[in-house]
Design a protein around this motif. Structure first.
Motif, PDB file in Angstrom:
ATOM      1  N   TYR A 124      -0.732   9.630   0.371  1.00  0.00           N
ATOM      2  CA  TYR A 124      -0.786   9.222  -1.038  1.00  0.00           C
ATOM      3  C   TYR A 124      -0.636  10.453  -1.920  1.00  0.00           C
ATOM      4  O   TYR A 124      -1.246  11.504  -1.651  1.00  0.00           O
ATOM      5  CB  TYR A 124      -2.112   8.522  -1.354  1.00  0.00           C
ATOM      6  CG  TYR A 124      -2.186   7.106  -0.842  1.00  0.00           C
ATOM      7  CD1 TYR A 124      -2.007   6.019  -1.693  1.00  0.00           C
ATOM      8  CD2 TYR A 124      -2.436   6.851   0.501  1.00  0.00           C
ATOM      9  CE1 TYR A 124      -2.072   4.721  -1.231  1.00  0.00           C
ATOM     10  CE2 TYR A 124      -2.498   5.546   0.991  1.00  0.00           C
ATOM     11  CZ  TYR A 124      -2.311   4.484   0.120  1.00  0.00           C
ATOM     12  OH  TYR A 124      -2.371   3.198   0.580  1.00  0.00           O
ATOM     13  N   LYS A 128      -0.553   7.083  -5.266  1.00  0.00           N
ATOM     14  CA  LYS A 128       0.501   6.144  -4.877  1.00  0.00           C
ATOM     15  C   LYS A 128       0.937   6.388  -3.433  1.00  0.00           C
ATOM     16  O   LYS A 128       1.082   7.542  -2.998  1.00  0.00           O
ATOM     17  CB  LYS A 128       1.713   6.273  -5.803  1.00  0.00           C
ATOM     18  CG  LYS A 128       1.420   5.894  -7.246  1.00  0.00           C
ATOM     19  CD  LYS A 128       2.675   5.848  -8.083  1.00  0.00           C
ATOM     20  CE  LYS A 128       2.358   5.535  -9.538  1.00  0.00           C
ATOM     21  NZ  LYS A 128       1.626   4.266  -9.708  1.00  0.00           N
ATOM     22  N   LEU A 129       1.145   5.295  -2.693  1.00  0.00           N
ATOM     23  CA  LEU A 129       1.585   5.385  -1.307  1.00  0.00           C
ATOM     24  C   LEU A 129       3.024   5.912  -1.278  1.00  0.00           C
ATOM     25  O   LEU A 129       3.930   5.299  -1.849  1.00  0.00           O
ATOM     26  CB  LEU A 129       1.515   4.001  -0.645  1.00  0.00           C
ATOM     27  CG  LEU A 129       1.647   3.914   0.871  1.00  0.00           C
ATOM     28  CD1 LEU A 129       1.153   2.550   1.354  1.00  0.00           C
ATOM     29  CD2 LEU A 129       3.050   4.130   1.371  1.00  0.00           C
ATOM     30  N   HIS A 156      -0.755  -0.154  -2.448  1.00  0.00           N
ATOM     31  CA  HIS A 156       0.411   0.661  -2.804  1.00  0.00           C
ATOM     32  C   HIS A 156       0.016   1.726  -3.817  1.00  0.00           C
ATOM     33  O   HIS A 156       0.609   2.801  -3.850  1.00  0.00           O
ATOM     34  CB  HIS A 156       1.523  -0.211  -3.376  1.00  0.00           C
ATOM     35  CG  HIS A 156       2.131  -1.126  -2.368  1.00  0.00           C
ATOM     36  ND1 HIS A 156       3.313  -1.798  -2.573  1.00  0.00           N
ATOM     37  CD2 HIS A 156       1.734  -1.481  -1.120  1.00  0.00           C
ATOM     38  CE1 HIS A 156       3.603  -2.531  -1.512  1.00  0.00           C
ATOM     39  NE2 HIS A 156       2.652  -2.361  -0.632  1.00  0.00           N
ATOM     40  N   SER A 157      -0.951   1.410  -4.672  1.00  0.00           N
ATOM     41  CA  SER A 157      -1.459   2.386  -5.629  1.00  0.00           C
ATOM     42  C   SER A 157      -2.949   2.139  -5.827  1.00  0.00           C
ATOM     43  O   SER A 157      -3.410   0.995  -5.745  1.00  0.00           O
ATOM     44  CB  SER A 157      -0.709   2.293  -6.963  1.00  0.00           C
ATOM     45  OG  SER A 157      -0.849   1.006  -7.525  1.00  0.00           O
TER      46      SER A 157
END
Length: 674
Positions: A124, A128-129, A156-157
């Motif tokens: 991350y 965020k991924l 995802h975030s």
């Protein structure tokens, strides 16, 4: 004697490398964890006693996995090491003693369930991924970011704060039992080989090339370890970090426990040895980690494992029972599978009466005799498996189990294709289970989805001689009076069925192709073939090489498709289905031109691309006036080359002097003159 020892070390090392390759790359368990660890410890002992024969690339020096060469290879910023394993209490006490000797008696441990899945490392940045990478060989792995993003439990975030600007979080991807059983039933229905256990299914899924297919399979994930620069300045301990990770929104296993001493660890292990069967997912042991980060640094690492962690492995549950006999099942593709019929025995909470024997090789490996007392194991396997024979209980004069040379149903001589472990009955027109199986497959929900017909209907119609081929389904309206005489077939049932048959004629080409029941062609492969070749006529005209060049197809599937479509019997059947009105070509979509910069140019796409799928690239080219070809020839203007393009295709393009361009160059050609 030294030569014998050197040979034994080399043989053990090669054997373990092959087991690792099968497990980590092919997602295929061919040996139990316990047997593997025993062999690994034997090799370690030999190498320690005879260091002159130790290979630097020995399995004792490496993490188990390997690289699949299907994805981008990413080097791990922090190596993904494996853990040392133990199966007994004394070795755990020895571990605790070593730790205390090195860092003092003020030690706490974190105990975690050891999930039986696929290890993953997720990066991350700014919450965020950005990247997900498999374990691979421990120093580098496969980038599977888009596939991991389909797992709903992985954010995802991050919606909170307090996390480092850049960090990695590691965990295990797995599949719940209910999802595994449901998906495996579908694979069997589709004529595909079922996976042995959820771990293999999860591993096979995460390595699919198409994230849309991954999204159809419900994977889950637990995350359990944090890496970051200056991590020790943020957290003092592993326990503190996983509580924070949980607050950031990551899926953490609720059963993790902080233990103060070895007795609490042993109590945790004993509790979960009994309770693990109540979980909805598989575990195969317990992981024990020193909690304090400073103590972890003090303890350090060996070449392949941290000295501050160890895993306690549960032995897979095993029972003894009597082998009553071996029977053989014939599937719709003609595959003949041996099944062991057992004296009923209780194993892992269920009564086991049958176990798969997979194929002739497995029977030979076990040296199975009639009436043997066999060891049956479940462990991580949902399907019970015979893992060995108690030779001490073998009766005198018993005969080995001999795999049949003829089909148990129609007595046709069996065939075995080179490179395959399975025997097949080639008599697809006269072998009852094959014929009925193909009829049942054809009408299935994901194939032609014919309402008003079911598996029992197919059995009945075959027995009465009404159906012999799938094309006969479309002549059933001519048998209306005969159908009325069948029990439970009234006017309304017949009308519903005939309406369902008529409606099936509008099913798209990829459904029809899947419904034909071509060996090795499942739903995804049928869709890829249909999209690439557009019509069955184009597919019939394609060579084996041209079919194999389609993404994810390969030579074995290509040969199967080619052989099927060059059989007079199959072509006759297809002609009858065409005459009945079935769809054998893709309904061409109207392409709305976004531009004309590629007009008059021909393209072929090969390889893997980071930013586009092949289908997306093809649509982009066509929307700007370009034309897609299905093979390399003098008519081809450009070969759009991605990563890992086949060498034969490259050689042919070079021979014909066809320019190779990248996906970025396509974009440049489109953007020119804008």
């Amino acid at each position: 004697m030294l030569a014998d020892i050197q040979e034994k070390i080399a043989r053990l090392a090669q054997e373990l490398k092959e087991y690792n390759y099968q497990y980590y790359v092919l997602a295929n368990s061919v040996i139990s964890d316990y047997e593997f660890d025993i062999k690994l410890k034997e090799l370690e002992a030999l190498e320690e006693e005879y260091p002159q024969f130790k290979d630097p690339n020995s399995p004792t020096q490496k993490v188990g996995g390997d690289i699949t060469h299907k994805f981008n290879t990413i080097k791990h910023r922090w190596p993904m090491l494996s853990l040392g394993n133990t199966y007994n209490e004394q070795e755990l006490r020895d571990f605790d003693e070593r730790v205390r000797k090195a860092v003092g008696n003020d030690v706490q441990y974190v105990c975690e369930l050891k999930f039986d899945g696929l290890s993953i490392s997720i990066t991350y940045e700014q919450g965020k991924l950005v990247r997900a990478v498999t374990r691979g060989d421990g120093t580098q792995g496969d980038e599977v970011t888009n596939n991991v993003k389909t797992i709903r439990s992985i954010p995802h975030s991050l919606k909170t704060d307090g996390y480092p600007d850049l960090f990695e979080i590691r965990g295990e991807i797995f599949m719940h039992h209910a999802a595994f059983e449901r998906l495996n039933q579908q694979r069997e229905k589709n004529g595909e080989q079922p996976y042995a256990n959820p771990r293999n299914f999860a591993s096979g899924t995460i390595k699919l090339q198409d994230p849309k297919e991954v999204a159809k399979r419900p994977l889950d994930c637990f995350l359990y370890f944090l890496y970051a620069d200056n991590r020790n300045r943020i957290f003092d301990s592993h326990w503190e970090s996983i509580q924070a990770v949980k607050s950031w929104g990551f899926p953490i296993c609720e059963h993790t426990k902080l233990c103060k001493n070895i007795d609490e660890i042993l109590a945790f292990i004993d509790f979960w040895e009994e309770m693990r069967h109540q979980l909805t997912y598989d575990i195969d042991g317990i992981v024990i980690k020193v909690n304090d980060y400073a103590q972890q640094e003090e303890l350090g690492f060996t070449a392949k494992s941290p000295r501050w962690a160890i895993s306690y492995k549960y032995k897979a549950e095993r029972v003894e029972t009597l082998l009553k006999n071996v029977t053989y099942q014939v599937g719709r593709t003609g595959a003949v599978t041996p099944v062991a019929n057992l004296e009923p025995v209780l194993l892992a909470g269920t009564t086991v009466k049958r176990a798969s024997l997979h194929n002739a090789n497995e029977i030979d490996r076990l040296d199975l005799h009639e009436g043997d007392t066999v060891y049956v194991e479940k462990g991580g396997e949902i399907i019970p498996k015979i893992i060995g024979v108690n030779n001490e209980k073998r009766a005198v004069g018993t005969s080995p189990v001999v795999y049949p040379t003829v089909c148990p149903e129609c007595h046709e001589p069996l065939v075995r294709q080179e490179g395959e472990a399975v025997h097949y009955c080639p008599n697809e027109t006269g072998c009852r289970p094959q014929i009925v199986g193909k009829l049942q497959h054809f009408i299935g929900r994901k194939m032609m989805d014919i309402q008003g017909m079911g598996n029992e209907t197919m059995e009945t119609f075959y027995s009465l001689g009404i159906l012999r081929n799938i094309s006969d389904i479309y002549s059933l309206k001519e048998h209306r009076e005969e159908l009325k005489s069948i029990e439970r077939f009234g006017e309304k049932s017949i009308d519903n069925m005939l309406t369902g048959i008529e409606n099936s004629k509008s099913k798209p080409f990829e459904k029809v192709l899947f419904a034909l029941g071509i060996r090795h062609v499942g739903e995804t492969i049928a869709k890829k073939l249909a999209l690439h070749f557009k019509s069955l006529d184009n597919l019939v005209q394609a060579s084996v090489e041209e079919i194999a060049n389609v993404q994810d197809i390969g030579i074995r599937i290509a040969e199967s498709v080619y052989n099927y479509l060059h059989s007079e019997q199959h072509l006759l059947e297809i002609s009858k289905l065409k005459a009945a009105g079935l769809q054998f070509e893709i309904e061409e979509r109207e392409i709305v031109l976004a531009g004309k910069n590629l007009a008059g140019k021909t393209f072929l796409i090969s390889g893997v691309f980071v930013d586009f799928s092949r289908e997306e690239l093809a649509q982009l080219i066509e929307s700007h006036g370009g034309k897609m070809l299905s093979s390399i020839s003098a008519k081809l203007n450009y070969l759009v080359a991605g990563d890992k393009m086949g060498p034969s295709k490259l050689a042919k393009a070079e021979k014909l002097k066809i320019p190779l361009i990248s996906d970025k160059e396509i974009l440049e050609m489109i953007d020119q003159n804008k």
